[in-house]
Design an enzyme around this catalytic site. Sequence first.
Site, PDB file in Angstrom:
ATOM      1  N   ASP A   1      35.746  27.857  -3.336  1.00  0.00           N
ATOM      2  CA  ASP A   1      36.874  27.545  -4.218  1.00  0.00           C
ATOM      3  C   ASP A   1      37.252  26.089  -4.015  1.00  0.00           C
ATOM      4  OD1 ASP A   1      39.603  27.773  -2.335  1.00  0.00           O
ATOM      5  OD2 ASP A   1      38.054  29.195  -1.728  1.00  0.00           O
TER       6      ASP A   1
ATOM      7  N   GLU B   1      51.034  33.151  -2.414  1.00  0.00           N
ATOM      8  CA  GLU B   1      51.195  32.924  -0.985  1.00  0.00           C
ATOM      9  C   GLU B   1      52.439  32.076  -0.790  1.00  0.00           C
ATOM     10  OE1 GLU B   1      48.252  29.953   0.553  1.00  0.00           O
ATOM     11  OE2 GLU B   1      47.374  30.164  -1.458  1.00  0.00           O
TER      12      GLU B   1
END
Length: 262
Positions: free
Chosen positions: A59, A146
């Site tokens: 990623d 998150e």
Amino acid sequence: MTVSPLRILVLLTTVALAACAAPPVSVPLGMVTTANFSDRKPHDWARRTPQSYAVHGIDVARFQRPLDWGQARINGVNFAFIKATEGGDLLDPMFADHWRGAGRSGVARGAYHFYYFCTTPQTQARWFIQNVPKTPGMLPPVLDMEWNPFSPTCTLRPPANIVRRNAQIFLRILKAHYGQQPIVYTTPDFYEKNQMGRLGGTEFWLRSTAAHPSEKYPNERWTFWQYTSTGRVPGALGDLDINVYAGSPASWENWLARRQIR
């Protein structure tokens, strides 16, 4: 089918000699190439190792310089999750570059949104849709949830029921637009604090850099596992996040056929 980097290079060299020109490096979408990665700070895995999984990927975001996606692809980058947006007004400046490069090289690519707890989920979903084209063959969109302790503008941490409710709103809007249920990325502390396992019908991409996901997320099924943030990949400079897919190459092919955007 898994193909080694050496075999791919031989095939590309043969084509280049025949055509008297170097072709762009591209591997067919879904064909699994073997991971040829290293790790600057490798973990000593006590249980099943990331290397025991066949399908690896990365990623990326603005922190990564332009990649040689062709080199990355033949060296085991089979998929890439690329940061697109954050909150309701931030577009990652490297999104377009990463998106084009991954697509041209046969990397299965998906876009992710970093959630901002001081903006409504509706606003954030619209911002993502505005900036991420519905591209045939792309992976389902990803919602990255998150805590961000470094945010200079938002320190809000809503109660768990509000976190899950807002996640569901965001996911429903994206599913209606892209035609696929989005994937949810999260971390161990966030998952536990907000009881993210209660999000029904969700595929998870889970971070766990010091233990197998089965230890950090007991009884949770996962599709992708982010196992390091200090990986080194041919074609990329510096550290990278590296991930694995949970199944075999055949399972990966079937998952792509079922979950790609049409």
